[in-house]
Design a protein around this motif. Structure first.
Motif, PDB file in Angstrom:
ATOM      1  N   ILE A   1       0.822  -1.213   0.000  1.00 35.54           N
ATOM      2  CA  ILE A   1       0.000   0.000   0.000  1.00 35.54           C
ATOM      3  C   ILE A   1       0.853   1.260   0.000  1.00 35.54           C
ATOM      4  CG2 ILE A   1      -2.048  -1.009   1.037  1.00 35.54           C
ATOM      5  CD1 ILE A   1      -1.068   0.127   3.732  1.00 35.54           C
ATOM      6  N   GLY A   2       2.150   1.103   0.247  1.00 36.39           N
ATOM      7  CA  GLY A   2       3.027   2.256   0.243  1.00 36.39           C
ATOM      8  C   GLY A   2       4.378   1.934   0.824  1.00 36.39           C
ATOM      9  N   SER A   3       5.174   2.982   1.010  1.00 36.98           N
ATOM     10  CA  SER A   3       6.522   2.787   1.555  1.00 36.98           C
ATOM     11  C   SER A   3       7.021   4.088   2.165  1.00 36.98           C
ATOM     12  CB  SER A   3       7.480   2.314   0.454  1.00 36.98           C
ATOM     13  OG  SER A   3       7.569   3.282  -0.575  1.00 36.98           O
ATOM     14  N   PHE A   4       8.124   3.966   2.887  1.00 32.61           N
ATOM     15  CA  PHE A   4       8.834   5.109   3.459  1.00 32.61           C
ATOM     16  C   PHE A   4      10.224   5.106   2.864  1.00 32.61           C
ATOM     17  CE2 PHE A   4       6.050   3.419   6.797  1.00 32.61           C
ATOM     18  CZ  PHE A   4       5.221   4.502   6.983  1.00 32.61           C
ATOM     19  N   ARG A   5      10.640   6.233   2.337  1.00 36.04           N
ATOM     20  CA  ARG A   5      11.990   6.346   1.777  1.00 36.04           C
ATOM     21  C   ARG A   5      12.761   7.361   2.611  1.00 36.04           C
ATOM     22  NH1 ARG A   5      11.999   7.049  -4.324  1.00 36.04           N
ATOM     23  NH2 ARG A   5      10.669   8.754  -3.693  1.00 36.04           N
ATOM     24  N   GLN A   6      13.806   6.893   3.274  1.00 34.34           N
ATOM     25  CA  GLN A   6      14.610   7.745   4.151  1.00 34.34           C
ATOM     26  C   GLN A   6      15.418   8.742   3.334  1.00 34.34           C
ATOM     27  OE1 GLN A   6      17.482   5.546   6.457  1.00 34.34           O
ATOM     28  NE2 GLN A   6      17.768   7.207   7.913  1.00 34.34           N
ATOM     29  N   LYS A   7      15.460   9.969   3.817  1.00 34.95           N
ATOM     30  CA  LYS A   7      16.286  10.999   3.190  1.00 34.95           C
ATOM     31  C   LYS A   7      17.640  11.026   3.881  1.00 34.95           C
ATOM     32  CE  LYS A   7      13.503  12.330   0.120  1.00 34.95           C
ATOM     33  NZ  LYS A   7      13.795  12.029  -1.258  1.00 34.95           N
ATOM     34  N   LEU A   8      18.687  11.024   3.097  1.00 33.32           N
ATOM     35  CA  LEU A   8      20.046  11.072   3.643  1.00 33.32           C
ATOM     36  C   LEU A   8      20.353  12.449   4.212  1.00 33.32           C
ATOM     37  CD1 LEU A   8      22.087   9.125   0.963  1.00 33.32           C
ATOM     38  CD2 LEU A   8      21.485   8.357   3.241  1.00 33.32           C
TER      39      LEU A   8
ATOM     40  N   VAL B   1       6.792   9.675   2.509  1.00 33.51           N
ATOM     41  CA  VAL B   1       5.765   8.642   2.563  1.00 33.51           C
ATOM     42  C   VAL B   1       5.164   8.536   1.168  1.00 33.51           C
ATOM     43  CG1 VAL B   1       3.641   7.874   3.682  1.00 33.51           C
ATOM     44  CG2 VAL B   1       5.316   9.200   4.982  1.00 33.51           C
ATOM     45  N   LEU B   2       5.256   7.331   0.579  1.00 31.64           N
ATOM     46  CA  LEU B   2       4.834   7.105  -0.802  1.00 31.64           C
ATOM     47  C   LEU B   2       3.658   6.141  -0.864  1.00 31.64           C
ATOM     48  CD1 LEU B   2       8.446   6.476  -2.120  1.00 31.64           C
ATOM     49  CD2 LEU B   2       7.188   8.620  -2.283  1.00 31.64           C
TER      50      LEU B   2
ATOM     51  N   LEU C   1       2.878  11.079  -0.762  1.00 32.69           N
ATOM     52  CA  LEU C   1       1.642  11.377  -0.037  1.00 32.69           C
ATOM     53  C   LEU C   1       1.855  12.467   1.006  1.00 32.69           C
ATOM     54  CD1 LEU C   1       0.340   7.743   0.619  1.00 32.69           C
ATOM     55  CD2 LEU C   1      -0.555   9.403  -1.023  1.00 32.69           C
ATOM     56  N   CYS C   2       2.953  12.347   1.738  1.00 28.61           N
ATOM     57  CA  CYS C   2       3.265  13.317   2.789  1.00 28.61           C
ATOM     58  C   CYS C   2       4.711  13.065   3.230  1.00 28.61           C
ATOM     59  CB  CYS C   2       2.289  13.210   3.965  1.00 28.61           C
ATOM     60  SG  CYS C   2       2.256  11.617   4.815  1.00 28.61           S
ATOM     61  N   TRP C   3       5.149  13.826   4.234  1.00 29.81           N
ATOM     62  CA  TRP C   3       6.497  13.693   4.772  1.00 29.81           C
ATOM     63  C   TRP C   3       6.429  13.366   6.253  1.00 29.81           C
ATOM     64  CZ3 TRP C   3      10.979  13.880   1.990  1.00 29.81           C
ATOM     65  CH2 TRP C   3      10.858  14.321   0.669  1.00 29.81           C
ATOM     66  N   LEU C   4       7.355  12.573   6.713  1.00 28.09           N
ATOM     67  CA  LEU C   4       7.535  12.293   8.135  1.00 28.09           C
ATOM     68  C   LEU C   4       8.845  12.962   8.522  1.00 28.09           C
ATOM     69  CD1 LEU C   4       6.946  10.834  10.807  1.00 28.09           C
ATOM     70  CD2 LEU C   4       8.027   8.801   9.845  1.00 28.09           C
ATOM     71  N   LYS C   5       8.754  13.976   9.401  1.00 26.30           N
ATOM     72  CA  LYS C   5       9.926  14.777   9.746  1.00 26.30           C
ATOM     73  C   LYS C   5      10.184  14.720  11.244  1.00 26.30           C
ATOM     74  CE  LYS C   5       9.024  18.085   6.038  1.00 26.30           C
ATOM     75  NZ  LYS C   5       8.771  19.494   5.718  1.00 26.30           N
ATOM     76  N   GLY C   6      11.437  14.495  11.599  1.00 27.52           N
ATOM     77  CA  GLY C   6      11.841  14.477  13.000  1.00 27.52           C
ATOM     78  C   GLY C   6      12.450  15.800  13.421  1.00 27.52           C
ATOM     79  N   SER C   7      12.424  16.048  14.715  1.00 24.57           N
ATOM     80  CA  SER C   7      13.015  17.256  15.280  1.00 24.57           C
ATOM     81  C   SER C   7      14.371  16.903  15.874  1.00 24.57           C
ATOM     82  CB  SER C   7      12.095  17.820  16.369  1.00 24.57           C
ATOM     83  OG  SER C   7      12.756  18.812  17.103  1.00 24.57           O
TER      84      SER C   7
ATOM     85  N   PHE D   1       3.911  14.226  10.732  1.00 20.83           N
ATOM     86  CA  PHE D   1       3.510  13.937   9.365  1.00 20.83           C
ATOM     87  C   PHE D   1       2.978  15.240   8.794  1.00 20.83           C
ATOM     88  CE2 PHE D   1       3.334   9.813  11.272  1.00 20.83           C
ATOM     89  CZ  PHE D   1       3.725   8.954  10.259  1.00 20.83           C
ATOM     90  N   GLU D   2       3.549  15.674   7.677  1.00 17.88           N
ATOM     91  CA  GLU D   2       3.116  16.921   7.057  1.00 17.88           C
ATOM     92  C   GLU D   2       2.689  16.680   5.613  1.00 17.88           C
ATOM     93  OE1 GLU D   2       6.134  19.903   7.396  1.00 17.88           O
ATOM     94  OE2 GLU D   2       6.027  19.929   9.583  1.00 17.88           O
ATOM     95  N   LYS D   3       1.530  17.239   5.288  1.00 15.24           N
ATOM     96  CA  LYS D   3       1.020  17.171   3.921  1.00 15.24           C
ATOM     97  C   LYS D   3       0.732  18.597   3.489  1.00 15.24           C
ATOM     98  CE  LYS D   3      -2.429  14.919   1.076  1.00 15.24           C
ATOM     99  NZ  LYS D   3      -3.469  13.900   1.038  1.00 15.24           N
ATOM    100  N   ASN D   4       1.410  19.049   2.460  1.00 19.09           N
ATOM    101  CA  ASN D   4       1.270  20.423   1.957  1.00 19.09           C
ATOM    102  C   ASN D   4       1.481  21.454   3.064  1.00 19.09           C
ATOM    103  OD1 ASN D   4       0.595  19.361  -0.595  1.00 19.09           O
ATOM    104  ND2 ASN D   4      -1.555  19.207   0.011  1.00 19.09           N
TER     105      ASN D   4
END
Length: 195
Positions: free
Chosen positions: A98-105, A114-115, A122-128, A136-139
């Protein structure tokens, strides 16, 4: 999609263990403290078990199954061996991607795209980088958040167990498949970034 995923809050509790190879979590209703989902790694290979006790733990493959208490499948999360950048696949209760997560270097705090099943964003998962907090951020708008809920300093010092609170914003429709990806992301964060 399993009806339990229509909820907006989940408390994810890692099983306590000094010498454990498999990652096991219980997902609880934060209001009643009742177990509503189980997360297990039932088919861990011999060499993976050995590597989980070394500095290479973060690079080992995993296949986590999330089920309801009766054993009915809800979501699966899997990844092969990873060296530089992780791509984690998410499957539904029927075993369909149904989707995947691709880590950004080179991201500070951790960042995943998040794909959907077709590779569309679909959106981004961002850590602090200043605290244990993931959004999770979408637009540019937050649609969900994962935070670490401390269970007491003594417990955290002497075990590797982590507890997380997942809060999904009510703007995400109850039957939206992105809810499966958001739930799966908690395991992804723990396995990829925090081990």
């Amino acid at each position: 999609m399993h009806p339990i995923l229509e909820r907006n809050t989940f408390f994810v509790k890692e099983h306590v263990g000094m010498f454990k190879a498999a990652n096991n979590f219980d997902i609880l209703d934060p209001d009643s403290n009742q177990t509503i989902l189980l997360c297990r790694e039932p088919n861990l290979g011999f060499f993976t078990k050995l590597l989980r006790f070394t500095d290479y733990k973060r690079y080992t493959p995993f296949h986590i199954e999330i089920t309801d208490p009766s054993g009915k499948p809800v979501v699966q999360i899997k990844r092969g061996v990873s060296i530089f950048r992780s791509t984690v696949e998410v499957l539904d209760e029927k075993g369909q991607t149904i989707g995947s997560f691709r880590q950004k270097l080179l991201s500070i705090g951790g960042k995943f795209e998040v794909l959907d099943a077709n590779g569309n964003s679909l959106c981004w998962l961002k850590g602090s980088w200043t605290s244990w907090d993931f959004r999770f951020e979408k637009n540019g708008t937050q649609i969900a958040q994962v935070t670490k809920k401390w269970a007491g300093i003594g417990k955290e010092l002497f075990t590797s167990a982590d507890n997380y609170m997942l809060i999904i914003d009510p703007v995400v429709p109850a039957q939206d498949p992105v809810r499966q990806l958001i739930l799966a992301a908690v395991m992804c964060i723990d396995m990829v970034l925090k081990e």
